[in-house]
Design a protein around this motif. Structure first.
Motif, PDB file in Angstrom:
ATOM      1  N   GLY A  75       0.788  -1.222   0.000  1.00  0.00           N
ATOM      2  CA  GLY A  75       0.000   0.000   0.000  1.00  0.00           C
ATOM      3  C   GLY A  75       0.822   1.275   0.000  1.00  0.00           C
ATOM      4  O   GLY A  75       0.251   2.378  -0.038  1.00  0.00           O
ATOM      5  N   VAL A  76       2.142   1.183   0.051  1.00  0.00           N
ATOM      6  CA  VAL A  76       2.994   2.376   0.085  1.00  0.00           C
ATOM      7  C   VAL A  76       3.121   2.943  -1.342  1.00  0.00           C
ATOM      8  O   VAL A  76       3.476   2.225  -2.284  1.00  0.00           O
ATOM      9  N   ILE A  77       2.820   4.238  -1.481  1.00  0.00           N
ATOM     10  CA  ILE A  77       2.908   4.890  -2.793  1.00  0.00           C
ATOM     11  C   ILE A  77       3.953   5.995  -2.674  1.00  0.00           C
ATOM     12  O   ILE A  77       3.792   6.950  -1.904  1.00  0.00           O
ATOM     13  N   LEU A  78       5.021   5.879  -3.436  1.00  0.00           N
ATOM     14  CA  LEU A  78       6.174   6.775  -3.315  1.00  0.00           C
ATOM     15  C   LEU A  78       6.193   7.841  -4.396  1.00  0.00           C
ATOM     16  O   LEU A  78       5.567   7.693  -5.459  1.00  0.00           O
ATOM     17  N   ASN A  79       6.941   8.914  -4.089  1.00  0.00           N
ATOM     18  CA  ASN A  79       7.307   9.927  -5.084  1.00  0.00           C
ATOM     19  C   ASN A  79       6.101  10.505  -5.823  1.00  0.00           C
ATOM     20  O   ASN A  79       6.054  10.560  -7.053  1.00  0.00           O
TER      21      ASN A  79
END
Length: 874
Positions: free
Chosen positions: A263-267
């Motif tokens: 679930g981690v969405i980066l940048n």
């Protein structure tokens, strides 16, 4: 072909010292039909399972099994090879198996296994496959294999757990799976430790809970001035946009509660991307955090016992183009790497094509059909978790002291003795406070496979570090003593337990009348088998385990422990033959030998040097042997004395030990309470057996002597009572040698008027055992009352009693014999017909009901420690 019965052996057993499954099968008329006579059987079998071509099958060449098929071999043998081959195809390294005839079409098949539920399903498939080949009716073979792969995936030990368990085995510590869970126990009793992956025995639940809350973790770290990403929890789009404007783009969205980078969405670089990412994440998560995005390298620091033990640089998964294949094909090629598995069972994880991967490609305006140029590197994900396909490079020697201190402080802040700390920084060799670095999060139960199997750099044995942390000092186990034999097991077990208990140990004991922790009976019943031993081995109060290990448990379940410190074989005589496939004294000896084989290299096997069949299995034992004998001149006693080893014998009416050419006198046999002034020779032998076990445990000789002298009550073993100038004796003897031993001891009592016996035998004994006991009783008892056990073990009411009566009257047609089937009523009748100075001996099944009669009639026990017992005429 059909399965009649399955048995799972979790440890060493009479068929193998490895875990194995035993299936009894009915060949249904095919016991004498080789597979070559079944149309197309061999051809179809080998085509379906090509792995069989590698099997040598006793022929020292590849293809040996196929050669056997061509020559003609039989279904049970083929089934064994199918089960091994199917496991090998799934990556399970097993090789042992055998098939043997029981009678006619009934065979048993033994096959080594690693995973219980998987091998059960494989056994079912093997039988179904054989039947389908015979009937030439296809089955969904590939579908069944896929189902088995799912079973294997669920029960296979992950890399982290395996690393810790492998470290335990280096220290010769046993490992037990708890049920079908992913939780394992290392060691036994007080020295046992529980692990769940890398959550240790003392890992605090509250620390784990804190680490699962990413926001709380960040707040606690901020409180300790440890660098973290600026950010906060958001509850709606307005708050989301306001927080993003405050901290500045690019940003990160992540679940407040999550792991494995899920679930981690980066940048995220602008409002449009942020709102779109937030809406998508809200579909599955209600608690969401926004943070400032930091550009840097992704490091995982592993802390064990508040020490940094390993550091890895994690790289997000990527592919390198060849100018020919599209991204979908390149990902498939990458996933074909044998080091990649579906989850954590292998060094790396396969790359899954999901929304996060597609989003990462979309940001770069790629899709799966895109064909990268030769040498072009395409990033597949923005996070570098191994669980999503990333790789790791070891950097343990590069981390600077300031960052080490920072990580230890962070672990202590959460109270996590084992954790993985994720740091984003340009260079782990520069303090994160000086390089615009941050701690991104702290993970309880960190995966350690990246440290054990780095794609580049030195392997770090984090599993061993975790194991050594579980033990304050060098990892070690509690002592285990195992006692087997035909007669005397329970008395020997009790004697050893008594001595160890009086030394201050918490002793866990199993025997034929129950499971005990010191004097507390945990369970009452015949507890000399597998499950009873497990009860003691898993009890965390136990300092030493003393386990009576009977034939039935050995045959049905094998050993509950891996290796004993001392094993004792009291004797091997004709008993239980005809049960569980054991039909001869030689087969019984082979079964009992398992206890002596499963002993540590520095342990001891204690053997009765006077017993004919015990001597036949001596060569099976690798551990050092301690012999005991009533005679110092016994050749085995003399052999050990000459070698400076341990020997136990009787000399000048004393039990003596010679060890390293030094003699120790333990106890006078006439003063040994359970010997009744030296009358009960079998209890003298039991005392010598117990002495051997205790010497093997390196117990002080003085403590052995004192323990033997104050061993007060041996429940149910030649317990003597006074009643109206009569003596009543209760004894558990239930086989030929037991009857002989008790009756020969009774014959030594002076001044007996009549010797009255209340006799019976278990219903599962062979008829010839009943005839022999009937003959012994007819020749030695003046009056006989025949009773039957309540558990008739398959016999009809009165069948055993009739057998004994027939044998008695055949031996002595004038014998005074009466059948009284109920044990309690039989004792009461014996008392009624008794006279002054008579001795009544009851060979009982259940002692509690007889003790009720003793209490009811206010019959007084004779204390073996009371000097007055010598006035009994013994």
């Amino acid at each position: 072909m059909k399965i009649i019965q399955k048995r799972i052996y979790e440890g060493q057993n009479i068929y193998s010292h490895k875990k194995c499954i035993k299936i009894d099968v009915d060949l249904q008329g095919y016991c004498e039909i080789p597979s070559k006579e079944i149309p197309n059987f061999n051809f179809n079998l080998v085509n379906m399972i090509p792995e069989l071509k590698k099997h040598r099958c006793g022929i020292d060449e590849d293809g040996g099994f196929v050669k056997r098929l061509q020559e003609g071999t039989y279904l049970a043998h083929i089934c064994e090879h199918i089960m091994i081959a199917l496991q090998n195809n799934l990556g399970i390294d097993v090789s042992y198996g055998k098939a043997r005839e029981i009678t006619g079409d009934i065979y048993y098949i033994i096959c080594q296994y690693e995973y219980k539920n998987t091998v059960i399903e494989i056994a079912n498939l093997a039988i179904d496959l054989i039947n389908s080949l015979i009937k030439q009716i296809p089955i969904n073979f590939e579908g069944r294999i896929d189902l088995i792969k799912g079973v294997l995936q669920n029960e296979k030990m992950g890399c982290t757990t395996k690393a810790i368990c492998d470290a335990a085995k280096e220290y010769n510590l046993p490992v037990m799976q708890l049920g079908d869970s992913n939780i394992y126990q290392i060691g036994y009793g007080k020295m046992s430790r529980i692990i769940e992956a890398s959550i240790g025995n003392e890992t605090k639940c509250v620390g784990v809970d804190i680490s699962c809350d990413k926001l709380l973790t960040k707040q606690l770290l901020q409180n300790q001035n440890i660098p973290v990403a600026e950010g906060n929890k958001v509850f709606n789009i307005i708050g989301l946009l306001q927080e993003a404007e405050r901290i500045g783009y690019p940003v990160v969205l992540k679940p407040q509660y999550g792991n494995k980078g899920q679930g981690v969405i980066l940048n995220i670089k602008n409002q449009r991307q942020l709102v779109e990412a937030y809406i998508n994440l809200r579909k599955n998560e209600k608690d969401i955090i926004i943070e400032k995005y930091f550009l840097g390298k992704d490091y995982r620091i592993c802390v064990v016992n508040y020490k940094v033990v390993a550091v890895s640089l994690r790289l997000a998964p990527f592919v390198i183009g060849n100018g020919i294949d599209n991204l979908k094909k390149l990902i498939d090629i990458l996933n074909e790497d044998p080091l990649r598995g579906e989850d954590h069972e292998k060094a790396l994880t396969k790359i899954k094509i999901d929304s996060e991967l597609m989003s990462c490609l979309s940001k770069r305006k790629f899709n799966l059909e895109y064909i990268p140029q030769n040498g072009e590197r395409v990033l597949l994900r923005e996070n570098a978790n191994l669980s999503t396909g990333g790789i790791a490079i070891d950097c343990t020697e590069e981390i600077c002291e300031e960052n080490i201190r920072c990580c230890i402080n962070a672990a202590k802040t959460l109270g996590l003795d084992i954790c993985g700390i994720d740091i984003c920084t340009r260079d782990i060799g520069i303090p994160i406070g000086e390089s615009d670095g941050i701690i991104m999060e702290i993970n309880a139960a960190p995966g350690i496979r990246m440290h054990h199997y780095p794609s580049k750099g030195k392997k770090r044995n984090v599993g061993k570090a975790i194991l050594e942390m579980l033990y304050d000092e060098k990892p070690e186990n509690i002592p285990v003593v195992s006692i087997t034999g035909t007669n005397g097991k329970t008395t020997t077990t009790r004697l050893i337990s008594h001595v160890l208990k009086r030394m201050g140990n918490n002793v866990g004991m199993t025997c034929t009348d129950g499971i005990y922790l010191n004097d507390n009976c945990i369970h009452q019943g015949d507890d000399s088998g597998f499950d009873s031993a497990k009860t003691i081995l898993m009890n965390r109060d136990v300092d030493v385990a003393v386990l009576e290990t009977a034939r039935g448990g050995l045959v049905r379940r094998g050993l509950a422990y891996n290796l004993a410190d001392a094993a004792i074989i009291t004797n091997i005589t004709n008993d239980h033959l005809g049960l569980d496939g054991i039909n001869s004294i030689e087969e019984l000896s082979f079964t009992k030998a398992l206890v002596g084989e499963a002993v540590k290299k520095n342990g001891f096997v204690v053997i009765n040097a006077d017993d004919e069949y015990s001597k036949t299995i001596i060569n099976r034992f690798e551990a050092e042997k301690i012999y005991f004998s009533k005679y110092k001149e016994n050749p085995l006693i003399q052999e050990n004395i000459a070698k400076g080893k341990i020997a136990i014998f009787i000399e000048d009416d004393k039990i003596c030990v010679i060890n390293r050419n030094k003699k120790y006198e333990i106890v006078s046999i006439k003063e040994l309470p359970i010997s009744y002034g030296g009358t009960l020779e079998y209890n003298i032998e039991n005392a010598m057996a117990a002495c051997g076990g205790l010497v093997g445990l390196k117990i002080d000789y003085c403590m052995i002597s004192k323990g033997f002298m104050d061993f007060k009550h041996n429940s149910g073993r030649f317990n003597m009572y006074n009643y109206c100038d009569r003596k009543i004796i209760l004894d558990y003897a239930h086989n030929i040698e037991g009857y002989k031993a008790v009756i020969s001891s009774l014959k030594k009592i002076k001044g007996i008027n009549n010797l009255i016996g209340v006799i019976g035998i278990p219903g599962d004994r062979k008829n010839d055992v009943g005839y022999s006991i009937g003959e012994i009783c007819a020749k030695n008892l003046d009056k006989i009352v025949i009773k039957e056990d309540k558990d008739r073990r398959g016999r009809k009411i009165g069948e055993i009693a009739g057998l004994l009566e027939k044998a008695i009257l055949k031996t002595n047609k004038n014998a005074n014999v009466k059948i009284c089937l109920d044990e309690v009523e039989a004792l009461k009748y014996a008392i009624e017909i008794s006279e002054k100075d008579d001795v009544i001996v009851v060979f009982y099944e259940k002692i509690d009901s007889l003790l009720g009669v003793i209490k009811e009639k206010k019959i007084k026990p004779i204390d073996t420690l009371d000097k007055k017992y010598k006035t009994l005429g013994i």
